[in-house]
Motif scaffolding. Structure first.
Motif, PDB file in Angstrom:
ATOM      1  N   LEU A 177      92.097  35.051 -60.723  1.00  0.00           N
ATOM      2  CA  LEU A 177      91.551  34.988 -62.088  1.00  0.00           C
ATOM      3  C   LEU A 177      92.565  34.355 -63.013  1.00  0.00           C
ATOM      4  O   LEU A 177      93.768  34.599 -62.907  1.00  0.00           O
ATOM      5  N   ASP A 178      92.096  33.528 -63.915  1.00  0.00           N
ATOM      6  CA  ASP A 178      92.959  32.876 -64.901  1.00  0.00           C
ATOM      7  C   ASP A 178      93.022  33.762 -66.149  1.00  0.00           C
ATOM      8  O   ASP A 178      92.064  33.815 -66.926  1.00  0.00           O
ATOM      9  N   PRO A 179      94.133  34.463 -66.374  1.00  0.00           N
ATOM     10  CA  PRO A 179      94.174  35.391 -67.520  1.00  0.00           C
ATOM     11  C   PRO A 179      94.219  34.681 -68.867  1.00  0.00           C
ATOM     12  O   PRO A 179      93.923  35.307 -69.895  1.00  0.00           O
ATOM     13  N   ASP A 180      94.569  33.393 -68.898  1.00  0.00           N
ATOM     14  CA  ASP A 180      94.662  32.665 -70.157  1.00  0.00           C
ATOM     15  C   ASP A 180      93.352  32.010 -70.559  1.00  0.00           C
ATOM     16  O   ASP A 180      93.287  31.350 -71.604  1.00  0.00           O
ATOM     17  N   HIS A 181      92.343  32.137 -69.720  1.00  0.00           N
ATOM     18  CA  HIS A 181      91.060  31.524 -70.056  1.00  0.00           C
ATOM     19  C   HIS A 181      90.411  32.269 -71.224  1.00  0.00           C
ATOM     20  O   HIS A 181      90.491  33.505 -71.319  1.00  0.00           O
ATOM     21  N   PRO A 182      89.780  31.549 -72.163  1.00  0.00           N
ATOM     22  CA  PRO A 182      89.179  32.223 -73.328  1.00  0.00           C
ATOM     23  C   PRO A 182      88.127  33.260 -72.952  1.00  0.00           C
ATOM     24  O   PRO A 182      88.006  34.301 -73.615  1.00  0.00           O
ATOM     25  N   LYS A 229      80.059  44.450 -54.977  1.00  0.00           N
ATOM     26  CA  LYS A 229      80.125  44.428 -56.441  1.00  0.00           C
ATOM     27  C   LYS A 229      81.358  45.180 -56.898  1.00  0.00           C
ATOM     28  O   LYS A 229      81.598  46.312 -56.463  1.00  0.00           O
ATOM     29  N   ILE A 230      82.134  44.539 -57.770  1.00  0.00           N
ATOM     30  CA  ILE A 230      83.401  45.104 -58.242  1.00  0.00           C
ATOM     31  C   ILE A 230      83.357  45.140 -59.770  1.00  0.00           C
ATOM     32  O   ILE A 230      83.054  44.124 -60.416  1.00  0.00           O
ATOM     33  N   GLN A 231      83.685  46.280 -60.333  1.00  0.00           N
ATOM     34  CA  GLN A 231      83.676  46.448 -61.783  1.00  0.00           C
ATOM     35  C   GLN A 231      85.005  47.033 -62.233  1.00  0.00           C
ATOM     36  O   GLN A 231      85.567  47.918 -61.573  1.00  0.00           O
ATOM     37  N   SER A 232      85.494  46.531 -63.378  1.00  0.00           N
ATOM     38  CA  SER A 232      86.746  47.011 -63.944  1.00  0.00           C
ATOM     39  C   SER A 232      86.783  46.642 -65.418  1.00  0.00           C
ATOM     40  O   SER A 232      86.092  45.715 -65.873  1.00  0.00           O
ATOM     41  N   PRO A 276      93.569  44.902 -62.378  1.00  0.00           N
ATOM     42  CA  PRO A 276      92.873  45.332 -61.159  1.00  0.00           C
ATOM     43  C   PRO A 276      92.005  44.235 -60.550  1.00  0.00           C
ATOM     44  O   PRO A 276      91.906  44.126 -59.313  1.00  0.00           O
ATOM     45  N   ILE A 277      91.401  43.400 -61.389  1.00  0.00           N
ATOM     46  CA  ILE A 277      90.584  42.298 -60.861  1.00  0.00           C
ATOM     47  C   ILE A 277      91.470  41.289 -60.138  1.00  0.00           C
ATOM     48  O   ILE A 277      91.094  40.745 -59.082  1.00  0.00           O
ATOM     49  N   GLN A 278      92.666  41.030 -60.651  1.00  0.00           N
ATOM     50  CA  GLN A 278      93.597  40.140 -59.959  1.00  0.00           C
ATOM     51  C   GLN A 278      93.979  40.705 -58.592  1.00  0.00           C
ATOM     52  O   GLN A 278      94.076  39.968 -57.598  1.00  0.00           O
ATOM     53  N   GLN A 318      93.008  39.191 -54.479  1.00  0.00           N
ATOM     54  CA  GLN A 318      93.973  38.940 -53.420  1.00  0.00           C
ATOM     55  C   GLN A 318      93.690  39.754 -52.154  1.00  0.00           C
ATOM     56  O   GLN A 318      94.443  39.650 -51.183  1.00  0.00           O
ATOM     57  N   SER A 319      92.612  40.541 -52.160  1.00  0.00           N
ATOM     58  CA  SER A 319      92.338  41.427 -51.027  1.00  0.00           C
ATOM     59  C   SER A 319      90.899  41.327 -50.542  1.00  0.00           C
ATOM     60  O   SER A 319      90.357  42.271 -49.968  1.00  0.00           O
ATOM     61  N   VAL A 320      90.251  40.179 -50.763  1.00  0.00           N
ATOM     62  CA  VAL A 320      88.868  39.997 -50.338  1.00  0.00           C
ATOM     63  C   VAL A 320      88.866  39.287 -48.982  1.00  0.00           C
ATOM     64  O   VAL A 320      89.512  38.251 -48.811  1.00  0.00           O
ATOM     65  N   TYR A 321      88.116  39.854 -48.026  1.00  0.00           N
ATOM     66  CA  TYR A 321      88.062  39.314 -46.669  1.00  0.00           C
ATOM     67  C   TYR A 321      86.599  39.092 -46.265  1.00  0.00           C
ATOM     68  O   TYR A 321      85.690  39.777 -46.745  1.00  0.00           O
ATOM     69  N   TYR A 322      86.445  38.135 -45.358  1.00  0.00           N
ATOM     70  CA  TYR A 322      85.121  37.825 -44.803  1.00  0.00           C
ATOM     71  C   TYR A 322      85.177  38.039 -43.299  1.00  0.00           C
ATOM     72  O   TYR A 322      86.082  37.547 -42.616  1.00  0.00           O
ATOM     73  N   HIS A 323      84.180  38.769 -42.764  1.00  0.00           N
ATOM     74  CA  HIS A 323      84.109  39.045 -41.324  1.00  0.00           C
ATOM     75  C   HIS A 323      82.805  38.486 -40.776  1.00  0.00           C
ATOM     76  O   HIS A 323      81.718  38.803 -41.263  1.00  0.00           O
TER      77      HIS A 323
END
Length: 344
Positions: free
Chosen positions: A158-163, A206-209, A214-216, A220-225
């Motif tokens: 995620l780009d934290p500097d994005h508006p 689905k991820i909410q925060s 926490p989103i960052q 970094q921990s998303v995997y595909y099986h």
């Protein structure tokens, strides 16, 4: 008459031994003594067999120190002294463990495998990262996974500097497998604080925060099986951050088996090249070809696929002649000759 003799015998026994009870006791003692003598003889025979077995075992093995000591104690002699073998002095030369020819072939095989892997790495799709004006950076392509294997969705952050990110109080990030060829999961979802993960290990996560950090960490921990076997296919992962959607292509591809050829110790051209040809009723021409190859490259193999009506014997050395049904065709003959090539 018989009854009188039995009565006289019983009378004599009773008169000599007294009461019948004393006779039974003596008979019991005699039986016990016989059993004891039989058991002692069996134990002596077993001990003798054990000593003989130890002798034979010590003579056969030769290196069993315990057996040698047992045999020496049986014979009444002190056990022989054995010198300590000391440290291994075989050295680090691999040829001490393998034959020189076998080690040479193994070294060539390893070199060929490294060369094949280097060429195979060039065929893998490069990882393409999209750095657009969107709030999320993601890999558009270049993620490859084996069937029934797991791969990490790299370069996802995620780009934290994005508006859009700065002006948001809550974040909702979803991952959806469009073709349902695999599942998605967050590896450390139970250790993340302030994150609500639903649908983990499914095709729709689905991820909410309410915070960016926490989103960052989730990115970094998303995997595909992959849960479907296919030698070469693609799955599309739709990623949505709040109201912005992206697509990640995941290629499911079976890694090919390496084809390794032994180039030989000398790397001579005869060990690297094989001549193949297809002939049909032209034995003069193919004999000239074989003669030319034998003259210029002695020892080089020539493979001939022949679909003539009446096959003839070919002249020359190092020739492999394969006959085919009549008028099978040029393509079939070339494929047959090519399938018999055993060099690089």
């Amino acid at each position: 008459m018989g009854r009188r003799i039995d009565r006289r015998f019983s009378f004599l026994v009773c008169s000599r031994l007294g009461k019948p009870k004393l006779f039974v006791q003596i008979l019991f003692l005699l039986v016990a003594l016989c059993l004891f003598i039989s058991l002692a003889s069996q134990l002596a025979t077993s001990n003798t067999m054990t000593q003989n077995d130890l002798r034979f075992q010590a003579q056969d093995m030769g290196r069993n120190t315990d057996a040698v000591q047992n045999v020496s104690s049986i014979r009444g002699q002190p056990p022989p002294r054995r010198e300590s073998p000391g440290a291994c002095n075989c050295g680090s030369d691999p040829t001490d463990l393998w034959d020189s020819l076998e080690y040479s072939a193994m070294r060539r095989r390893r070199k060929e495998l490294e060369e094949w892997e280097r060429l195979h790495d060039h065929e893998i799709e490069p990882l393409v990262e999209c750095r657009t004006s969107s709030p999320l950076r993601y890999p558009a392509s270049g993620i490859t996974v084996e069937p029934f294997d797991t791969v990490k969705l790299r370069r996802l952050r995620l780009d934290p500097d994005h508006p859009t990110v700065k002006g948001s109080d809550s974040f909702t990030l979803t991952f959806v497998s469009e073709k349902s060829l695999g599942i998605l999961f967050v590896s450390n979802s139970t250790f993340l604080k302030g994150v609500d993960v639903s649908g983990n290990f499914t095709g729709n996560v689905k991820i909410q925060s309410k915070a960016v950090t926490p989103i960052q960490q989730v990115c970094q921990s998303v995997y595909y099986h992959s849960n479907l076997y296919d030698i070469d296919t693609r799955d599309r992962i739709t990623v949505t951050l709040n109201n912005v959607s992206f697509t990640i292509n995941v290629r499911i591809k079976r890694r090919p088996m390496p084809f390794l050829y032994d180039p030989g110790e000398s790397h001579h051209v005869n060990d690297l090249v094989t001549v193949i040809t297809k002939t049909f009723e032209r034995y003069d021409a193919v004999n000239r070809l074989i003669k030319s190859v034998n003259k210029r490259y002695p020892g080089m193999t020539t493979i001939v696929a022949d679909d003539s009506e009446r096959p003839q014997r070919l002249s020359g050395k190092h020739v492999k002649h394969y006959t085919m049904p009549f008028a099978e065709g040029a393509s079939a003959g070339r494929n047959l000759a090519l399938s018999q090539v055993e060099v690089k």
